[in-house]
Enzyme design. Structure first.
Site, PDB file in Angstrom:
ATOM      1  N   HIS A 254       0.952  -1.030   0.152  1.00 16.91           N
ATOM      2  CA  HIS A 254       0.021   0.034  -0.105  1.00 16.91           C
ATOM      3  C   HIS A 254       0.891   1.244  -0.040  1.00 16.91           C
ATOM      4  O   HIS A 254       1.994   1.392   0.530  1.00 16.91           O
ATOM      5  CB  HIS A 254      -1.167  -0.005   1.229  1.00 16.91           C
ATOM      6  CG  HIS A 254      -2.171   1.018   1.348  1.00 16.91           C
ATOM      7  ND1 HIS A 254      -1.947   2.289   1.239  1.00 16.91           N
ATOM      8  CD2 HIS A 254      -3.286   0.668   0.734  1.00 16.91           C
ATOM      9  CE1 HIS A 254      -3.178   2.857   1.063  1.00 16.91           C
ATOM     10  NE2 HIS A 254      -4.067   1.776   0.638  1.00 16.91           N
TER      11      HIS A 254
ATOM     12  N   ASP B 113      -7.788  -5.565   0.055  1.00 15.65           N
ATOM     13  CA  ASP B 113      -8.338  -6.212  -1.000  1.00 15.65           C
ATOM     14  C   ASP B 113      -7.927  -7.950  -0.785  1.00 15.65           C
ATOM     15  O   ASP B 113      -8.357  -8.769  -1.584  1.00 15.65           O
ATOM     16  CB  ASP B 113      -7.627  -5.979  -2.365  1.00 15.65           C
ATOM     17  CG  ASP B 113      -8.250  -4.578  -2.764  1.00 15.65           C
ATOM     18  OD1 ASP B 113      -7.537  -3.715  -3.152  1.00 15.65           O
ATOM     19  OD2 ASP B 113      -9.524  -4.258  -2.616  1.00 15.65           O
TER      20      ASP B 113
HETATM   21  C1  SDX Z   1      -6.336   0.004  -2.802  1.00 13.97           C
HETATM   22  O1  SDX Z   1      -4.635   4.628  -1.979  1.00 13.97           O
HETATM   23  C2  SDX Z   1      -5.438   3.824  -1.386  1.00 13.97           C
HETATM   24  O2  SDX Z   1      -5.985   4.120  -0.192  1.00 13.97           O
HETATM   25  C3  SDX Z   1      -5.741   2.865  -2.066  1.00 13.97           C
HETATM   26  C4  SDX Z   1      -7.020   1.690  -1.460  1.00 13.97           C
HETATM   27  C5  SDX Z   1      -8.212   2.635  -1.017  1.00 13.97           C
HETATM   28  O3  SDX Z   1      -8.909   2.191  -0.099  1.00 13.97           O
HETATM   29  O4  SDX Z   1      -8.672   3.590  -1.758  1.00 13.97           O
HETATM   30  O5  SDX Z   1      -6.484   1.492  -0.151  1.00 13.97           O
HETATM   31  C6  SDX Z   1      -7.385   0.572  -2.173  1.00 13.97           C
HETATM   32  O6  SDX Z   1      -5.848   0.224  -3.907  1.00 13.97           O
HETATM   33  C7  SDX Z   1      -5.390  -0.943  -2.106  1.00 13.97           C
HETATM   34  C8  SDX Z   1      -3.982  -1.464  -2.851  1.00 13.97           C
HETATM   35  C9  SDX Z   1      -4.689  -2.470  -3.993  1.00 13.97           C
HETATM   36  N1  SDX Z   1      -3.400  -2.876  -4.923  1.00 13.97           N
HETATM   37  C10 SDX Z   1      -2.866  -4.097  -4.786  1.00 13.97           C
HETATM   38  O7  SDX Z   1      -3.129  -4.743  -4.055  1.00 13.97           O
HETATM   39  C11 SDX Z   1      -1.836  -4.319  -5.978  1.00 13.97           C
HETATM   40  C12 SDX Z   1      -0.586  -4.912  -5.515  1.00 13.97           C
HETATM   41  N2  SDX Z   1       0.021  -3.865  -4.610  1.00 13.97           N
HETATM   42  C13 SDX Z   1       0.796  -2.687  -5.441  1.00 13.97           C
HETATM   43  O8  SDX Z   1       0.789  -2.910  -6.564  1.00 13.97           O
HETATM   44  C14 SDX Z   1       1.502  -1.896  -4.694  1.00 13.97           C
HETATM   45  O9  SDX Z   1       1.838  -2.222  -3.217  1.00 13.97           O
HETATM   46  C15 SDX Z   1       0.511  -0.288  -4.737  1.00 13.97           C
HETATM   47  C16 SDX Z   1       0.222  -0.118  -5.946  1.00 13.97           C
HETATM   48  C17 SDX Z   1      -0.539  -0.883  -3.725  1.00 13.97           C
HETATM   49  C18 SDX Z   1       1.478   0.650  -3.954  1.00 13.97           C
HETATM   50  O10 SDX Z   1       2.707   0.828  -4.775  1.00 13.97           O
HETATM   51  P1  SDX Z   1       3.678   2.167  -4.518  1.00 13.97           P
HETATM   52  O11 SDX Z   1       3.451   2.643  -3.097  1.00 13.97           O
HETATM   53  O12 SDX Z   1       3.825   2.957  -5.473  1.00 13.97           O
HETATM   54  O13 SDX Z   1       4.756   0.942  -4.052  1.00 13.97           O
HETATM   55  P2  SDX Z   1       6.124   0.586  -5.201  1.00 13.97           P
HETATM   56  O14 SDX Z   1       5.140   0.163  -6.478  1.00 13.97           O
HETATM   57  O15 SDX Z   1       6.803   1.735  -5.427  1.00 13.97           O
HETATM   58  O16 SDX Z   1       6.606  -0.628  -4.457  1.00 13.97           O
HETATM   59  C19 SDX Z   1       7.490  -0.237  -3.286  1.00 13.97           C
HETATM   60  C20 SDX Z   1       8.390  -1.709  -3.425  1.00 13.97           C
HETATM   61  C21 SDX Z   1       8.962  -2.069  -5.002  1.00 13.97           C
HETATM   62  O17 SDX Z   1       9.907  -2.856  -4.875  1.00 13.97           O
HETATM   63  P3  SDX Z   1      11.700  -2.164  -5.100  1.00 13.97           P
HETATM   64  O18 SDX Z   1      11.502  -1.190  -6.514  1.00 13.97           O
HETATM   65  O19 SDX Z   1      11.639  -0.954  -3.939  1.00 13.97           O
HETATM   66  O20 SDX Z   1      12.491  -3.120  -5.028  1.00 13.97           O
HETATM   67  O21 SDX Z   1       7.646  -2.714  -2.963  1.00 13.97           O
HETATM   68  C22 SDX Z   1       7.426  -3.654  -4.130  1.00 13.97           C
HETATM   69  C23 SDX Z   1       7.765  -2.884  -5.540  1.00 13.97           C
HETATM   70  O22 SDX Z   1       8.229  -3.640  -6.511  1.00 13.97           O
HETATM   71  N3  SDX Z   1       6.142  -4.056  -4.000  1.00 13.97           N
HETATM   72  C24 SDX Z   1       5.671  -5.064  -4.410  1.00 13.97           C
HETATM   73  C25 SDX Z   1       4.295  -5.201  -4.217  1.00 13.97           C
HETATM   74  N4  SDX Z   1       3.933  -4.150  -3.762  1.00 13.97           N
HETATM   75  C26 SDX Z   1       5.100  -3.276  -3.850  1.00 13.97           C
HETATM   76  N5  SDX Z   1       6.218  -6.446  -4.744  1.00 13.97           N
HETATM   77  C27 SDX Z   1       5.439  -7.527  -4.871  1.00 13.97           C
HETATM   78  N6  SDX Z   1       4.228  -7.690  -4.626  1.00 13.97           N
HETATM   79  C28 SDX Z   1       3.550  -6.442  -4.195  1.00 13.97           C
HETATM   80  N7  SDX Z   1       2.205  -6.686  -3.883  1.00 13.97           N
END
Ligand code: SDX
Length: 428
Positions: free
Chosen positions: A305, A363
């Site tokens: 998140h 989720d």
């Molecule tokens: C919702 O914003 C809100 O409040 C949203 C929400 C709401 O109520 O409105 O809470 C609802 O959207 C919840 C989130 C649902 N999405 C997912 O579950 C999809 C999977 N999660 C990711 O795509 C990600 O965690 C996000 C999109 C939720 C957040 O992404 P960020 O904050 O931009 O973080 P990032 O992508 O920069 O990740 C940071 C690091 C990265 O690794 P490095 O580049 O630092 O090595 O963490 C890794 C990412 O690769 N990472 C993950 C991951 N999420 C982040 N690696 C594997 N699996 C994951 N799920």
């Protein structure tokens, strides 16, 4: 207002006020920066940028805290109902008994949609994704309710808000019924919000439908968990669309479109597909490895998140609700739940996830719960949109009522070609 921050850019120095919130991080008000220095700030994912001031929802990502108008989500989910949370988000205070009764009455009596909408639905393919139908149907409400599209009229704004909150479950149920080829079911005024929605989705003309009160209560709680969440991507979309003066139906349709994305509200649908693809506990290490592999676009859906760097408090309540629903339905040893719980256990002990503070989000368990209730995966994000409509409306209302409200118009860092002369095609 408190002390100012000082920004030095070349030979220019500008003091920028630092503003303190009630709780949470301070902000540096950079409104004067461009005029004073000729430069912009750049923050594409808004990692360090507040887009607005708001009194509605506060999230402490490090502590895993979520407050709506100051009330913890755990207390609202445990002690109140969804329409009470709607009232709180819209008006800022918990309703008295008479205010609640009046609000419930008004919402209940706006649940029907213009019957001409049924012909609108008939234009879709039966196998259209219900989210595609919702984007179209909600945007089309502006073609039916012209008497509540003037956003400068407070009364029309209130009517449009009530219409949106009341009609979303009806439209969502219609999208489901259209998809499965069953007749639409009209709302019933003697049922509460969640019970009405369950009946509109699952009743058939051939027999009486009896709402299971445990499932209705669980769904009502799921709606509370999804009601609002500060300036997430879809809410920011609604605020930006609303800042142009677009009518509320168009703004909510834009919010639904943004929510559909797999990184946002679409994650619940993909998370369940992912759990199904993993299939059994012994395949979890393979998927954990893929989630960690930078060359593999696979991510652990339902994990991570932007704000929560601790447990998403909604995920904990969702997990408890999941067990409640499976228990009520007599579903034992659900393979998807077994995979989900083992996946969570392994991920929370894995350095990659610990280092990046990746925890289950709202989720992660919602899909298992909704599937057990009888909803197809394509309806999961639709239910999210039904619940989030009140948050979008409350944030839109707050933005519209902001005395210095301006159209949102970000700038950019231009890295394209400098000016050059046009050349005739014969010379290219
Ligand atoms: C919702 O914003 C809100 O409040 C949203 C929400 C709401 O109520 O409105 O809470 C609802 O959207 C919840 C989130 C649902 N999405 C997912 O579950 C999809 C999977 N999660 C990711 O795509 C990600 O965690 C996000 C999109 C939720 C957040 O992404 P960020 O904050 O931009 O973080 P990032 O992508 O920069 O990740 C940071 C690091 C990265 O690794 P490095 O580049 O630092 O090595 O963490 C890794 C990412 O690769 N990472 C993950 C991951 N999420 C982040 N690696 C594997 N699996 C994951 N799920």
């Amino acid at each position: 207002m408190s002390a100012a921050g000082t920004f030095t850019f070349g030979d220019k120095t500008v003091d920028m006020p630092i503003r303190k919130g009630t709780i949470g991080p301070d902000v540096v008000d950079i409104g004067k920066l461009y005029n004073a220095t000729g430069c912009f700030t750049l923050d594409p994912g808004f990692l360090s940028t507040a887009s607005c001031e708001s009194k509605i929802t506060y999230i402490d990502g490090d502590e895993g805290v979520l407050l709506h108008r100051g009330y913890p989500i755990e207390q609202l989910a445990d002690q109140g109902d969804f329409l009470e949370t709607c009232y709180l988000l819209l008006y800022g205070e918990l309703p008295t008994a008479s205010q609640k009764a009046d609000f419930d009455y008004r919402v209940t009596r706006h649940t029907m949609v213009h019957d001409q909408m049924t012909r609108f639905f008939n234009g879709f393919r039966r196998d259209a994704h219900p989210m595609a139908v919702m984007v179209g149907a909600v945007g089309a409400l502006a073609a039916f309710y012209h008497d509540s599209t003037d956003i400068t009229d407070e009364k029309q704004r209130m009517i449009a808000s009530m219409r949106m909150i009341a009609k979303m479950p009806t439209l969502a149920a219609m999208a489901y019924k259209y998809n499965v080829g069953q007749p639409f079911v009209y709302p019933k005024n003697d049922l509460d919000y969640a019970a009405n929605f369950l009946r509109m989705c699952f009743a058939v003309p051939c027999e009486e439908y009896h709402v299971n009160p445990v499932l209705a209560r669980a769904l009502d709680r799921i709606f509370i968990l999804h009601a609002d969440h500060e300036q997430n991507a879809s809410t920011s979309t609604v605020r930006l669309a609303g800042s142009t003066g677009a009518n509320p139906f168009a703004c909510i349709a834009a919010g639904i479109a943004a929510l559909w994305g797999p990184a946002h509200g679409g994650a619940n649908e993909i998370c369940l597909r992912m759990l199904g693809e993993i299939g059994t506990v012994d395949r979890i290490p393979e998927f954990i490895a893929r989630a960690k592999d930078k060359n593999d676009p696979f991510r652990l859906m339902g994990f991570g998140h932007r704000v929560y760097k601790n447990f998403d408090p909604r995920a904990k309540i969702m997990h408890k609700t999941c067990h409640e629903v499976l228990g009520e339905l007599g579903i034992k040893d659900d393979p998807l739940l077994e995979v989900a719980m083992e996946l969570e256990r392994i991920a929370l002990t894995d350095e990659y996830f610990i280092e990046r503070k990746l925890y289950p989000n709202v989720d992660f368990y919602s899909g298992i719960t909704l599937k057990a209730m009888g909803f197809p995966t394509t309806m999961f994000t639709v239910l999210f949109a039904v619940a989030r409509t009140v948050g979008w409306i409350a944030q839109w209302k707050e933005m519209i009522e902001e005395p210095n409200q301006k159209i949102g118009r970000p700038r950019q860092l231009y890295t394209g070609s400098p000016q050059r002369e046009y050349s005739a095609i014969s010379k290219r």
